[in-house]
Design an enzyme around this catalytic site. Sequence first.
Site, PDB file in Angstrom:
ATOM      1  N   GLY A 119      21.433  -1.200  24.798  1.00 37.16           N
ATOM      2  CA  GLY A 119      21.801  -2.080  25.917  1.00 37.16           C
ATOM      3  C   GLY A 119      21.230  -3.471  25.865  1.00 37.16           C
ATOM      4  O   GLY A 119      21.669  -4.351  26.603  1.00 37.16           O
ATOM      5  N   CYS A 155      26.283   4.480  32.180  1.00 38.10           N
ATOM      6  CA  CYS A 155      25.485   4.673  30.958  1.00 38.10           C
ATOM      7  C   CYS A 155      25.274   6.172  30.868  1.00 38.10           C
ATOM      8  O   CYS A 155      24.955   6.820  31.880  1.00 38.10           O
ATOM      9  CB  CYS A 155      24.152   3.936  31.071  1.00 38.10           C
ATOM     10  SG  CYS A 155      22.975   4.403  29.774  1.00 38.10           S
ATOM     11  N   CYS A 157      28.818   6.677  24.548  1.00 39.37           N
ATOM     12  CA  CYS A 157      27.952   5.538  24.859  1.00 39.37           C
ATOM     13  C   CYS A 157      28.819   4.438  25.473  1.00 39.37           C
ATOM     14  O   CYS A 157      29.766   3.966  24.844  1.00 39.37           O
ATOM     15  CB  CYS A 157      27.298   5.041  23.571  1.00 39.37           C
ATOM     16  SG  CYS A 157      26.393   3.507  23.752  1.00 39.37           S
TER      17      CYS A 157
HETATM   18  N1  DGL Z   1      23.654   5.743  26.607  1.00 35.79           N
HETATM   19  C1  DGL Z   1      24.197   4.497  26.205  1.00 35.79           C
HETATM   20  C2  DGL Z   1      25.216   3.948  27.144  1.00 35.79           C
HETATM   21  O1  DGL Z   1      25.970   4.720  27.695  1.00 35.79           O
HETATM   22  C3  DGL Z   1      23.256   3.507  25.563  1.00 35.79           C
HETATM   23  C4  DGL Z   1      22.009   3.181  26.328  1.00 35.79           C
HETATM   24  C5  DGL Z   1      21.081   2.290  25.529  1.00 35.79           C
HETATM   25  O2  DGL Z   1      20.682   2.674  24.431  1.00 35.79           O
HETATM   26  O3  DGL Z   1      20.750   1.189  26.026  1.00 35.79           O
HETATM   27  O4  DGL Z   1      25.350   2.775  27.326  1.00 35.79           O
END
Ligand code: DGL
Length: 271
Positions: A47, A191, A77
Amino acid sequence: MIIKSNTEPIGLLDSGVGGLSVLKELYKIMPNKDYIFFGDTKNLPYGTKSPEQIFSFTKEILEFFVQKKVKNVVIACNTTSALAYEQLKECFYNKLNIFPLIQLGAKDAVSNLKDGDTIAVFATRATVNSKKYTQEIRKINPKINVIETDCTGFVEIVENRLYDDIHSIEFIKSKIDAVKKYNVKKIILGCTHYPYLVNIFKKMYDVEYFNPAVFVAKAVKAQIDTPDSLNPNMSFFVSENPQAFRLSANVFFEINTDINLVDFSKNLSSI
Ligand code: DGL
């Protein structure tokens, strides 16, 4: 382009344990498939990275999936779906069917809302800056107000299991309080790490929390033609620290099998 598949596993990728919240939804409605999960823990968090960095990390993971005979990939993600999906799709157009989370999940979030309603999105900085959720929601109904909130820091709380830490609780409360005043109809968990935090959110603000993965899982089921596996199996790969991955995952998704470490700087064929 739809590619005919036989018993190929379904690939899922994320920066870390967040993507398991998507795997959980897929498994609920398709328990008889094979799955390969990749958590890019070495490059976490996504992110705060640039689109170029995210494309470069995820391209390597998709190349790895191609070697593993994967044909269908779910980008578990939001950040990758927002920043790198179009480029990945172009790059792997003749090798992989790629299912992005935001593009497939956002529309269901607003299907029962009316003009003038307000919806909030909790997401990473990169996702918020991309305005991808706002764009997808506006395609369905341009008269819905969308508030996108940068929740940078939530991923670290999940990855490091800091659920009881007083600073984590105060930080989460500050984000919840910021949207409360808008009287939102629901909050999108933008997220895949955030479903791990939803019980904390609910204690602070009892509103509907929308998990796009539930709808994405249905869309994937409707579109893939992979036959059921005779011996359904899940395999897990990470780019760093498998032990920490298992501990953080187990809060939400128990992994009873090996978690394999992959180093892309070494020859992939040895994995
Ligand atoms: N879980 C991921 C998302 O849905 C990435 C989170 C990250 O690594 O900042 O954006």
